[in-house]
Design an enzyme around this catalytic site. Structure first.
Site, PDB file in Angstrom:
ATOM      1  N   LYS A   1     -26.915 -18.641 -20.848  1.00  0.00           N
ATOM      2  CA  LYS A   1     -26.934 -17.904 -22.111  1.00  0.00           C
ATOM      3  C   LYS A   1     -26.456 -18.816 -23.222  1.00  0.00           C
ATOM      4  O   LYS A   1     -25.427 -19.492 -23.059  1.00  0.00           O
ATOM      5  CB  LYS A   1     -25.995 -16.690 -22.031  1.00  0.00           C
ATOM      6  CG  LYS A   1     -26.328 -15.734 -20.914  1.00  0.00           C
ATOM      7  CD  LYS A   1     -25.262 -14.648 -20.778  1.00  0.00           C
ATOM      8  CE  LYS A   1     -25.673 -13.686 -19.663  1.00  0.00           C
ATOM      9  NZ  LYS A   1     -24.633 -12.674 -19.410  1.00  0.00           N
TER      10      LYS A   1
ATOM     11  N   TYR B   1       2.200   1.986  -3.423  1.00  0.00           N
ATOM     12  CA  TYR B   1       1.093   2.487  -4.245  1.00  0.00           C
ATOM     13  C   TYR B   1       0.819   3.950  -3.899  1.00  0.00           C
ATOM     14  O   TYR B   1       0.685   4.805  -4.770  1.00  0.00           O
ATOM     15  CB  TYR B   1      -0.143   1.620  -4.006  1.00  0.00           C
ATOM     16  CG  TYR B   1      -1.371   2.084  -4.752  1.00  0.00           C
ATOM     17  CD1 TYR B   1      -1.617   1.662  -6.054  1.00  0.00           C
ATOM     18  CD2 TYR B   1      -2.282   2.942  -4.151  1.00  0.00           C
ATOM     19  CE1 TYR B   1      -2.741   2.082  -6.743  1.00  0.00           C
ATOM     20  CE2 TYR B   1      -3.410   3.380  -4.833  1.00  0.00           C
ATOM     21  CZ  TYR B   1      -3.633   2.950  -6.127  1.00  0.00           C
ATOM     22  OH  TYR B   1      -4.744   3.375  -6.798  1.00  0.00           O
TER      23      TYR B   1
ATOM     24  N   ASP C   1       0.839  -1.200   0.000  1.00  0.00           N
ATOM     25  CA  ASP C   1       0.000   0.000   0.000  1.00  0.00           C
ATOM     26  C   ASP C   1       0.874   1.249   0.000  1.00  0.00           C
ATOM     27  O   ASP C   1       0.567   2.242  -0.651  1.00  0.00           O
ATOM     28  CB  ASP C   1      -0.892   0.031   1.242  1.00  0.00           C
ATOM     29  CG  ASP C   1      -2.003  -1.003   1.135  1.00  0.00           C
ATOM     30  OD1 ASP C   1      -2.051  -1.711   0.110  1.00  0.00           O
ATOM     31  OD2 ASP C   1      -2.804  -1.098   2.086  1.00  0.00           O
TER      32      ASP C   1
ATOM     33  N   CYS D   1     -32.923 -18.938  37.609  1.00  0.00           N
ATOM     34  CA  CYS D   1     -33.768 -18.814  36.422  1.00  0.00           C
ATOM     35  C   CYS D   1     -33.827 -20.132  35.637  1.00  0.00           C
ATOM     36  O   CYS D   1     -32.798 -20.662  35.221  1.00  0.00           O
ATOM     37  CB  CYS D   1     -33.206 -17.712  35.528  1.00  0.00           C
ATOM     38  SG  CYS D   1     -34.149 -17.460  34.029  1.00  0.00           S
TER      39      CYS D   1
ATOM     40  N   LYS E   1     -26.023 -15.000 -11.241  1.00  0.00           N
ATOM     41  CA  LYS E   1     -26.760 -13.748 -11.440  1.00  0.00           C
ATOM     42  C   LYS E   1     -26.518 -12.887 -10.205  1.00  0.00           C
ATOM     43  O   LYS E   1     -27.013 -13.177  -9.119  1.00  0.00           O
ATOM     44  CB  LYS E   1     -28.250 -14.026 -11.617  1.00  0.00           C
ATOM     45  CG  LYS E   1     -29.050 -12.782 -11.953  1.00  0.00           C
ATOM     46  CD  LYS E   1     -30.459 -13.167 -12.410  1.00  0.00           C
ATOM     47  CE  LYS E   1     -31.246 -11.965 -12.888  1.00  0.00           C
ATOM     48  NZ  LYS E   1     -31.573 -11.045 -11.808  1.00  0.00           N
TER      49      LYS E   1
HETATM   50  S1  IVH Z   1     -27.448 -10.794 -18.835  1.00  0.00           S
HETATM   51  C1  IVH Z   1     -30.159  -9.350 -22.169  1.00  0.00           C
HETATM   52  N1  IVH Z   1     -25.970 -11.795 -16.918  1.00  0.00           N
HETATM   53  O1  IVH Z   1     -30.040  -9.275 -14.136  1.00  0.00           O
HETATM   54  C2  IVH Z   1     -29.459  -9.983 -21.020  1.00  0.00           C
HETATM   55  N2  IVH Z   1     -27.636 -10.208 -16.355  1.00  0.00           N
HETATM   56  O2  IVH Z   1     -32.953  -9.450 -15.056  1.00  0.00           O
HETATM   57  C3  IVH Z   1     -29.047  -8.997 -20.064  1.00  0.00           C
HETATM   58  N3  IVH Z   1     -27.702  -9.647 -13.971  1.00  0.00           N
HETATM   59  O3  IVH Z   1     -30.491  -6.151 -15.574  1.00  0.00           O
HETATM   60  C4  IVH Z   1     -28.617  -9.491 -18.777  1.00  0.00           C
HETATM   61  N4  IVH Z   1     -26.041 -10.956 -13.346  1.00  0.00           N
HETATM   62  O4  IVH Z   1     -28.472  -6.406 -14.090  1.00  0.00           O
HETATM   63  C5  IVH Z   1     -26.968 -10.964 -17.230  1.00  0.00           C
HETATM   64  N5  IVH Z   1     -24.543 -12.723 -15.335  1.00  0.00           N
HETATM   65  C6  IVH Z   1     -25.552 -11.893 -15.647  1.00  0.00           C
HETATM   66  C7  IVH Z   1     -26.221 -11.114 -14.683  1.00  0.00           C
HETATM   67  C8  IVH Z   1     -27.263 -10.286 -15.075  1.00  0.00           C
HETATM   68  C9  IVH Z   1     -26.964 -10.083 -12.953  1.00  0.00           C
HETATM   69  C10 IVH Z   1     -28.817  -8.673 -13.865  1.00  0.00           C
HETATM   70  C11 IVH Z   1     -28.678  -7.548 -14.840  1.00  0.00           C
HETATM   71  C12 IVH Z   1     -29.993  -7.446 -15.555  1.00  0.00           C
HETATM   72  C13 IVH Z   1     -30.881  -8.337 -14.775  1.00  0.00           C
HETATM   73  C14 IVH Z   1     -31.816  -9.067 -15.713  1.00  0.00           C
END
Ligand code: IVH
Length: 673
Positions: free
Chosen positions: A293, A40, A37, A435, A119
């Site tokens: 995805k 830095y 630190d 107690c 997520k």
């Molecule tokens: S993809 C079109 N990936 O979830 C696809 N979203 O309900 C766009 N989020 O507004 C989202 N982690 O803020 C994606 N690994 C992730 C995510 C993620 C969190 C949130 C994001 C989005 C919401 C969708």
């Protein structure tokens, strides 16, 4: 600083900025710092120095700007290049299978390759880079236009101000989630509490609140972390699949979640989900689902979008950890150590797959801070194995003006006094010996080896005796008869005899052991010894008030308060009487009389002595009834100064106190010892 010309400044600044951003990346993105630190800070100071000398050379992407620009009046609007959509949800495995079936059908594929990502539960951001430079940072807004929070976004150290490449795309929107990690969240809330501010209900609110306020200097102090999960609009970015996009983002200096994984087919998706459910509690950030995805970008184009969400992605939700319900009553609950916790009795509600009927409110201060009242609608939260807690009140739903909750003055279980010791957040029942809520704990402690040392009376047996109704307080131990004992499960005649013999033997004890055995809050073995030494016998101690108790070496006001209230409690007196009548006895401690030679005198030791250690000196003084404290005040009678005394000697001289050197101290001991 030596004079430098503009050109030299410019070149050194470029070098410093690059080095500082390199170290930011190591620290905030890779969690793998390379320099200390201090090193830095040195780079940062040098940068600030030069920038102060050449203010016109300060650029918006200089790391110095991460500390936050001037506050804004309001946020501007920031249109997104392509909309920020939301995701469709799958709430169970069947819905996920259905999603996969639709993808396969539309793509005419037997199996689909996906990328699985946690997520994250934070605030969604869109970061626009032009020619590699961060130009705009925006919230999601309505999906088409967000709020321009660029100044706040620049303060997030895990967001590169420039992409780490010599060949950036003409334009790219980087998308991801800003979160506050759990450990950072806890320290942030602790700091807020210290400063008398309202703590945040959860990390998500903390992240959103931090980025949505108008002073970037405040945002700069919030420990935000950005995880990217993809790109929006882009010009000049070539990639065949999502996985290579993530790899590209990582190379550009972003943090990509370490748990992202390529998975093939729906069963692999379900396995990933199960794994993440298991891991959830160990993660340092909050997640509320898994996003699956389709990996191939051509396949994505083929699948397209519905009005609100892509057809190529889905969020498989994890069980929610929060739910709202109503508080039927707030009840004080007495724990095994006497601590009284307010507990909210709830309308039963499902939280994370479990029915919750009670939630802890920790202590009275918490009830008032969150302002929880009976009848309120509240948000409850259950994370992992911890006890469910009330997070916050939905104030809009309160009807009327229900009274504030108060800790009762008497223990709800035994009626003894309830006391909050100074400096403690908890209230305690003072009827420790009597107690019923504390019964088992108190008896186990009483019988333990360093207390009354009743051999053969272990935890299990104590529980058995209490549950069978044979023992209510420790006095009942000495009333046990062989007939009662042999009735108990797993109690042979021989063990019954042994136990009775051990009980009989325990009656002859010592005063310190007896004091320790009583289980007075704040009184451990060392304090018990100090009390015994000071008072010599039990009765003067039992009658001592707080002021007298504070005179005992090493006993402060909190301990004194606890002891005085313990003995003032009639229930405890009754049990102590019972013990004495049952024959429990000890010898008075010799030499510890109120008329001890140095009784009532206070000493402070400073510097080092030749003949003994400070600890030995302290013990000698205490043995003669003296009190040894750590700091000099008007109440100090003698300061004993060895070689190299500290500031205590100066203070003693200023106050005109009696100072003894080692020879003088020696004489004092000889005189009285
Ligand atoms: S993809 C079109 N990936 O979830 C696809 N979203 O309900 C766009 N989020 O507004 C989202 N982690 O803020 C994606 N690994 C992730 C995510 C993620 C969190 C949130 C994001 C989005 C919401 C969708």
């Amino acid at each position: 600083m030596t004079e430098m010309n503009r050109e030299e400044a410019q070149s050194e600044l470029a070098d410093l900025r690059q080095r500082i951003e390199y170290h930011n990346h190591r620290y905030y993105v890779l969690d793998d710092p390379e320099v200390s630190d201090a090193d830095y800070d040195r780079l940062m100071r040098r940068l600030m120095e030069i920038e102060a000398q050449f203010p016109d050379l300060v650029t918006v992407d200089s790391p110095s700007q991460r500390v936050g620009a001037e506050p804004l009046e309001a946020f501007g609007e920031a249109p997104h290049g392509i909309p920020m959509l939301s995701l469709d949800n799958a709430f169970n495995a069947d819905e996920l299978r259905e999603f996969d079936r639709r993808c396969r059908e539309r793509l005419d594929a037997e199996v689909v390759d996906y990328v699985a990502e946690p997520k994250l539960d934070g605030l969604s951001l869109n970061l626009r880079y032009e020619a590699g430079k961060l130009v705009t940072g925006a919230t999601r807004g309505d999906g088409r236009v967000g709020e321009d929070i660029t100044a706040n976004v620049r303060t997030i150290r895990s967001i590169p101000l420039r992409l780490h490449t010599d060949d950036p795309p003409a334009m790219v929107e980087v998308r991801g989630e800003a979160v506050i990690r759990r450990t950072d969240f806890d320290s942030l809330n602790a700091r807020r509490l210290d400063a008398g501010e309202r703590p945040f209900a959860n990390p998500r609110n903390a992240a959103a609140g931090s980025l949505r306020q108008l002073d970037p200097r405040l945002a700069a102090q919030r420990p935000l972390t950005f995880f990217t999960f993809g790109v929006g609009d882009a010009d000049g970015l070539d990639a065949a699949d999502h996985w290579s996009v993530l790899e590209q983002l990582r190379r550009w200096g972003f943090r990509v979640n370490e748990l992202v994984k390529r998975v093939r087919g729906v069963q692999a998706c379900l396995d990933y989900y199960e794994q993440l459910v298991e891991q959830r509690d160990a993660l340092d950030y909050e997640i509320d689902g898994v996003v699956f995805k389709v990996n191939g970008l051509d396949q994505r184009r083929a699948l397209g979008f519905t009005a609100r969400a892509p057809r190529w992605a889905i969020a498989h939700k994890l069980p929610a950890r929060e739910a709202t319900t109503t508080v039927a009553r707030i009840e004080p609950s007495v724990g095994r150590t006497g601590v009284i916790t307010p507990v909210a009795n709830l309308e039963p509600v499902q939280v994370g797959g479990v029915t919750v009927t009670h939630a802890t409110l920790h202590n009275e201060d918490e009830v008032h801070r969150k302002d929880v009242r009976e009848g309120d609608t509240v948000m409850v939260r259950r994370a992992g194995d911890v006890i469910p807690e009330v997070v916050s009140v939905v104030t809009e739903k309160r009807s009327g003006d229900p009274p504030q909750w108060r800790m009762p003055e008497a223990c709800p279980v035994c009626g003894s006094e309830v006391l909050r010791l100074d400096e403690e957040a908890a209230h305690r029942c003072m009827g420790g010996l009597y107690c019923p809520a504390q019964r088992i704990g108190a008896i186990i402690h009483f019988a333990s080896r360093r207390a009354m040392d009743i051999e053969g009376l272990g935890d299990k047996l104590v529980e058995q005796l209490v549950n069978e109704g044979l023992v209510k307080t420790v006095v009942d131990l000495y009333r046990l008869r062989k007939d009662d004992l042999v009735e108990l499960e797993r109690m042979a005649e021989k063990s019954a005899d042994n136990l009775l013999r051990a009980l009989e033997a325990s009656k002859s004890t010592t005063l310190p052991r007896f004091l320790y055995a009583l289980g007075i809050s704040q009184v451990g073995e060392v304090t018990a010894q100090a009390l015994a030494r000071h008072f010599g016998d039990f009765d003067p101690l039992m009658e001592a008030d707080e002021e007298t108790l504070i005179e005992v070496p090493d006993i402060g006001p909190v301990v004194a308060q606890s002891i005085a209230h313990f003995f003032a409690e009639p229930h405890n007196q009754e049990v102590i009487d019972g013990l004495r009548r049952a024959g429990v006895q000890w010898e008075a401690v010799a030499g510890a009389r109120k008329d001890a030679p140095l009784a009532g005198r206070t000493f402070v030791l400073t510097g080092s002595l030749e003949e003994m250690t400070r600890e030995e000196a302290k013990e000698r003084l205490q043995a003669l009834g003296g009190k040894v404290t750590g700091s000099v005040s008007k109440k100090t009678d003698y300061v004993i100064a060895g070689a190299d005394p500290g500031s205590k000697l100066d203070k003693a001289e200023r106050l005109g106190l009696t100072v003894l050197d080692e020879a003088g101290f020696r004489r004092l001991l000889d005189e009285h010892g």
